[in-house]
Design an enzyme around this catalytic site. Structure first.
Site, PDB file in Angstrom:
ATOM      1  CB  SER A   1      38.550  49.717  41.533  1.00 22.25           C
ATOM      2  OG  SER A   1      37.528  50.648  41.860  1.00 22.25           O
TER       3      SER A   1
ATOM      4  CE1 TYR B   1      35.262  45.763  42.933  1.00 22.54           C
ATOM      5  CE2 TYR B   1      35.504  48.077  43.500  1.00 22.54           C
ATOM      6  CZ  TYR B   1      35.463  47.073  42.547  1.00 22.54           C
ATOM      7  OH  TYR B   1      35.627  47.393  41.213  1.00 22.54           O
TER       8      TYR B   1
HETATM    9  P1  NAD Z   1      30.908  43.103  34.769  1.00 23.34           P
HETATM   10  O1  NAD Z   1      30.236  42.506  35.936  1.00 23.34           O
HETATM   11  O2  NAD Z   1      30.124  43.547  33.591  1.00 23.34           O
HETATM   12  O3  NAD Z   1      32.052  42.115  34.253  1.00 23.34           O
HETATM   13  C1  NAD Z   1      32.763  41.261  35.103  1.00 23.34           C
HETATM   14  C2  NAD Z   1      32.931  39.934  34.387  1.00 23.34           C
HETATM   15  O4  NAD Z   1      33.754  39.084  35.187  1.00 23.34           O
HETATM   16  C3  NAD Z   1      31.590  39.212  34.177  1.00 23.34           C
HETATM   17  O5  NAD Z   1      31.424  38.861  32.810  1.00 23.34           O
HETATM   18  C4  NAD Z   1      31.703  37.996  35.061  1.00 23.34           C
HETATM   19  O6  NAD Z   1      31.040  36.849  34.533  1.00 23.34           O
HETATM   20  C5  NAD Z   1      33.195  37.787  35.117  1.00 23.34           C
HETATM   21  N1  NAD Z   1      33.585  37.001  36.296  1.00 23.34           N
HETATM   22  C6  NAD Z   1      33.171  37.173  37.580  1.00 23.34           C
HETATM   23  N2  NAD Z   1      33.705  36.223  38.364  1.00 23.34           N
HETATM   24  C7  NAD Z   1      34.467  35.440  37.571  1.00 23.34           C
HETATM   25  C8  NAD Z   1      35.265  34.274  37.787  1.00 23.34           C
HETATM   26  N3  NAD Z   1      35.374  33.723  39.008  1.00 23.34           N
HETATM   27  N4  NAD Z   1      35.914  33.723  36.739  1.00 23.34           N
HETATM   28  C9  NAD Z   1      35.790  34.257  35.503  1.00 23.34           C
HETATM   29  N5  NAD Z   1      35.037  35.339  35.227  1.00 23.34           N
HETATM   30  C10 NAD Z   1      34.385  35.918  36.246  1.00 23.34           C
HETATM   31  O7  NAD Z   1      31.732  44.348  35.345  1.00 23.34           O
HETATM   32  P2  NAD Z   1      32.803  45.316  34.641  1.00 23.34           P
HETATM   33  O8  NAD Z   1      32.403  46.692  34.954  1.00 23.34           O
HETATM   34  O9  NAD Z   1      33.061  44.930  33.235  1.00 23.34           O
HETATM   35  O10 NAD Z   1      34.079  44.965  35.541  1.00 23.34           O
HETATM   36  C11 NAD Z   1      35.321  44.559  35.022  1.00 23.34           C
HETATM   37  C12 NAD Z   1      36.395  44.913  36.022  1.00 23.34           C
HETATM   38  O11 NAD Z   1      36.424  46.324  36.202  1.00 23.34           O
HETATM   39  C13 NAD Z   1      36.197  44.316  37.415  1.00 23.34           C
HETATM   40  O12 NAD Z   1      37.454  43.885  37.921  1.00 23.34           O
HETATM   41  C14 NAD Z   1      35.680  45.494  38.218  1.00 23.34           C
HETATM   42  O13 NAD Z   1      35.950  45.349  39.587  1.00 23.34           O
HETATM   43  C15 NAD Z   1      36.430  46.627  37.582  1.00 23.34           C
HETATM   44  N6  NAD Z   1      35.880  47.971  37.748  1.00 23.34           N
HETATM   45  C16 NAD Z   1      34.689  48.317  37.197  1.00 23.34           C
HETATM   46  C17 NAD Z   1      34.216  49.607  37.357  1.00 23.34           C
HETATM   47  C18 NAD Z   1      32.905  50.029  36.763  1.00 23.34           C
HETATM   48  O14 NAD Z   1      32.386  51.071  37.159  1.00 23.34           O
HETATM   49  N7  NAD Z   1      32.340  49.297  35.805  1.00 23.34           N
HETATM   50  C19 NAD Z   1      34.955  50.546  38.079  1.00 23.34           C
HETATM   51  C20 NAD Z   1      36.179  50.161  38.622  1.00 23.34           C
HETATM   52  C21 NAD Z   1      36.623  48.873  38.439  1.00 23.34           C
END
Ligand code: NAD
Length: 261
Positions: A143, A156
């Site tokens: 991130s 985070y």
């Molecule tokens: P999201 O919450 O929609 O998806 C995250 C997924 O991970 C969910 O489906 C959840 O069920 C799954 N998950 C959580 N804990 C888990 C576990 N212990 N075992 C298996 N699955 C698990 O969020 P997203 O935006 O799709 O995030 C995906 C990645 O992107 C994450 O690592 C997040 O930190 C990163 N990220 C997101 C953003 C953003 O703005 N969306 C920005 C930077 C980084």
């Protein structure tokens, strides 16, 4: 660009979430077979159903990435079904609570590290053990919070700095096996769960950095982006596709910032 991933298989953790789902669509439309891993079996089944339109093979495995046992079992089942896994998108993650450092709760700090650090490690290790036979490519979701620590996100930030560190070390350790390891670092991406959650929770903290009105927080955040807009989920998936593709064949240990500047 579109790539041909015909005959290749990608395993995506967090495959039921916003970025995992968008990336699954992207790779399926480029002809890859898709293996989804997630804690949320119901949402994962919905994504699998959407992917039927591409006529590629799709499998789903309920898996908690904090358990190495769960991860190893899911990898074993996926390899049994698909023969091999060419790409791993190590993407499951949790944003944590939003509060100042002096108030950050120990239990949530540990939860964030369990999912975002130990979880990424378990998947990296399982991927490496499989791919050391015939190579492959891994992309870890870090991130922009792993490049510059944002306010009110102590756990985070710690976890995502760790993901970038693991990416650099794993790239060195696995280069002899023909395995490339890179990271992606999205910043403000939306619409999606994390965008909504962070604007609401940053507002609720009431810190000097953001308004206490979530709608104003949205504007403040967008105003901090040189391109003055959110990135789309598809723009994140495009970065993953590039890093996995043969066009990135000499790129490893790199953190691709997807931030609009
Ligand atoms: P999201 O919450 O929609 O998806 C995250 C997924 O991970 C969910 O489906 C959840 O069920 C799954 N998950 C959580 N804990 C888990 C576990 N212990 N075992 C298996 N699955 C698990 O969020 P997203 O935006 O799709 O995030 C995906 C990645 O992107 C994450 O690592 C997040 O930190 C990163 N990220 C997101 C953003 C953003 O703005 N969306 C920005 C930077 C980084």
């Amino acid at each position: 660009a579109s790539y041909s991933f015909e005959g290749k298989t990608i395993l995506i953790t967090g495959g039921a979430g916003d970025i995992g789902r968008a990336t699954a669509h992207r790779f399926a439309s480029d002809r890859a077979n898709i293996v989804l891993l997630d804690l949320n079996a119901a949402k994962m089944a919905d994504v699998a159903q959407e992917l039927a339109q591409y006529k590629v093979s799709v499998a789903t495995f309920s898996c908690d990435v904090t358990s190495s046992d769960d991860v190893n079992k899911a990898f074993a089942s996926a390899i049994e079904q698909f023969g091999r896994i060419d790409y791993v998108f190590n993407n499951a993650g949790y944003q944590g609570l939003f509060t100042t450092t002096d108030e950050y709760p120990e239990d949530d700090f540990q939860k964030v590290l369990d999912i975002n650090v130990a979880g990424v490690f378990h998947v990296l290790k399982a991927a490496a053990q499989h791919m050391r036979e015939s190579g492959g490519a891994i992309a870890n979701t870090a991130s922009y919070a792993g490049v510059v620590g944002p306010p009110n996100m102590l756990a985070y930030a710690a976890s995502k700095f760790a993901v970038i560190g693991m990416t650099q070390t794993a790239a060195k350790d696995l280069a002899p096996y023909g395995i490339r390891v890179n990271a992606i670092s999205p910043a403000l991406i939306g619409p999606g769960m994390m965008w909504t959650r962070q604007t609401e929770l940053q507002a609720a903290v009431g810190s000097q950095y953001f308004s206490s009105n979530p709608k104003q927080v949205e504007q403040q955040m967008i105003d901090s982006v040189p391109m003055r807009r959110l990135g789309s989920l598809e723009e994140v998936a495009n970065g993953v596709a590039f890093l996995m593709s043969d066009e990135a064949s000499y790129i490893t240990g790199f953190n691709l910032e997807i931030t609009g500047g």
